[in-house]
Design a protein around this motif. Structure first.
Motif, PDB file in Angstrom:
ATOM      1  N   TYR A   5      -6.326  -1.455   7.842  1.00  0.00           N
ATOM      2  CA  TYR A   5      -6.995  -0.317   7.183  1.00  0.00           C
ATOM      3  C   TYR A   5      -6.315   0.569   6.189  1.00  0.00           C
ATOM      4  O   TYR A   5      -6.913   1.100   5.210  1.00  0.00           O
ATOM      5  CB  TYR A   5      -7.333   0.726   8.285  1.00  0.00           C
ATOM      6  CG  TYR A   5      -8.394   0.093   9.628  1.00  0.00           C
ATOM      7  CD1 TYR A   5      -9.504  -0.675   8.980  1.00  0.00           C
ATOM      8  CD2 TYR A   5      -8.630   0.758  10.725  1.00  0.00           C
ATOM      9  CE1 TYR A   5     -10.422  -1.519   9.805  1.00  0.00           C
ATOM     10  CE2 TYR A   5      -9.590   0.240  11.640  1.00  0.00           C
ATOM     11  CZ  TYR A   5     -10.330  -0.826  11.133  1.00  0.00           C
ATOM     12  OH  TYR A   5     -11.471  -1.491  12.024  1.00  0.00           O
ATOM     13  N   ALA A  20     -12.238  -1.684   6.351  1.00  0.00           N
ATOM     14  CA  ALA A  20     -12.426  -0.160   6.307  1.00  0.00           C
ATOM     15  C   ALA A  20     -12.678  -0.012   7.862  1.00  0.00           C
ATOM     16  O   ALA A  20     -13.582  -0.797   8.270  1.00  0.00           O
ATOM     17  CB  ALA A  20     -13.294   0.092   5.251  1.00  0.00           C
ATOM     18  N   PRO A  21     -12.311   1.252   8.316  1.00  0.00           N
ATOM     19  CA  PRO A  21     -12.713   1.418   9.738  1.00  0.00           C
ATOM     20  C   PRO A  21     -14.126   2.031   9.518  1.00  0.00           C
ATOM     21  O   PRO A  21     -14.657   2.436   8.623  1.00  0.00           O
ATOM     22  CB  PRO A  21     -12.068   2.473  10.173  1.00  0.00           C
ATOM     23  CG  PRO A  21     -11.251   3.135   8.929  1.00  0.00           C
ATOM     24  CD  PRO A  21     -11.162   2.051   7.774  1.00  0.00           C
ATOM     25  N   TYR A 152      -9.537   3.454  16.505  1.00  0.00           N
ATOM     26  CA  TYR A 152     -10.133   3.122  15.230  1.00  0.00           C
ATOM     27  C   TYR A 152     -11.214   1.944  14.939  1.00  0.00           C
ATOM     28  O   TYR A 152     -12.001   2.373  14.136  1.00  0.00           O
ATOM     29  CB  TYR A 152      -8.731   2.627  14.060  1.00  0.00           C
ATOM     30  CG  TYR A 152      -8.033   3.775  13.851  1.00  0.00           C
ATOM     31  CD1 TYR A 152      -8.125   4.710  12.832  1.00  0.00           C
ATOM     32  CD2 TYR A 152      -6.826   3.954  14.591  1.00  0.00           C
ATOM     33  CE1 TYR A 152      -7.416   5.767  12.592  1.00  0.00           C
ATOM     34  CE2 TYR A 152      -5.956   5.287  14.228  1.00  0.00           C
ATOM     35  CZ  TYR A 152      -6.315   5.959  13.310  1.00  0.00           C
ATOM     36  OH  TYR A 152      -5.372   7.138  12.937  1.00  0.00           O
TER      37      TYR A 152
END
Length: 251
Positions: A5, A20-21, A152
């Protein structure tokens, strides 16, 4: 925060994918799942449809890592990629565009626990393969995951319910409606699942699904399953059960 990330991208099967989180980060083991699918397609030429390559459904596409890897390695293939998460659907779209593979993939928001939602997949024709790295962590094991995972990554992409099989059972119950005769399902699972899934399939003869092979990951744990829909084999041999762990590809 996981390094994937922080960097905003990560390599999978030689592809550079945006990350991407909170979209699930593909693990190295899942690259072995892709390799097994590729081996099966190469070994069984009948695993293909009229256009010269297999039609594949990925359930739970996440970042698109599995779907896009298969598309890049199977030039004639087509993929339907589904996920219930909006962030995952968007990220798969971005990665497909990034790799210039948008013309051979259909990315559809879909919750496999909602049976009626599968109806609109039927017009695309019977599938050759279903591939999935579903949520398979036993619910009681979730709290033991690393803090960076819990903080996350989307827990819905990990938590498989009491026995880690909630989504797996939905995939197996619905896949026969979409697969061709002798079509295959490839799953990544918990090491405790081969026995559990084998017993569950025996209790559901109505599904006409046979567990034909289990494979270990590079750490020697039973991690992948090949399940086939019963039907005319058309000269395609059935796999032997189990077998030695595969050699991991260099790099």
């Amino acid at each position: 925060m996981p390094v994937q990330y922080i960097l905003g991208e990560w390599d999978f099967q030689g592809l550079s994918l945006k990350m991407a989180p909170p979209v699930f980060i593909p693990r190295p083991e899942t690259e072995e799942l892709v390799e097994w699918v590729l081996e099966e397609v190469a070994r069984r030429p009948c695993v293909a449809e009229a256009h010269g390559g297999p039609l594949i459904l990925e359930v739970g596409c996440g970042s698109g890592a599995v779907s896009l890897s298969l598309l890049s390695r199977l030039p004639q293939s087509r993929v339907i990629a589904v996920d219930k998460g909006e962030a995952a659907i968007c990220l798969t779209h971005e990665n497909a565009q990034r790799l210039q593979l948008r013309d051979r993939i259909r990315i559809i928001p879909l919750d496999v626990t909602s049976e009626g939602s599968w109806a609109h997949l039927l017009p695309w024709g019977p599938l050759d393969l279903v591939v999935s790295n579903p949520p398979y962590v036993f619910h009681q094991d979730m709290e033991q995951l690393a803090p960076e995972i819990l903080s996350y990554e989307d827990p819905a992409a990990l938590d498989g319910g009491e026995k880690g099989m909630d989504i797996i059972m939905h995939v197996l119950a619905l896949a026969p409606r979409l697969l061709k005769d002798s079509g295959s399902i490839f799953l990544e699972v918990d090491p405790r699942h081969p026995e559990l899934i084998g017993s569950w399939l025996q209790s559901r003869p109505d599904l006409s699904l046979d567990l034909v092979a289990a494979r270990r990951d590079f750490c020697g744990r039973p991690r992948f399953l090949h399940i086939r829909r019963s039907g005319s084999q058309g000269g395609c041999p059935v796999d032997a059960l189990s077998g030695p762990p595969p050699a991991r590809a260099p790099g």
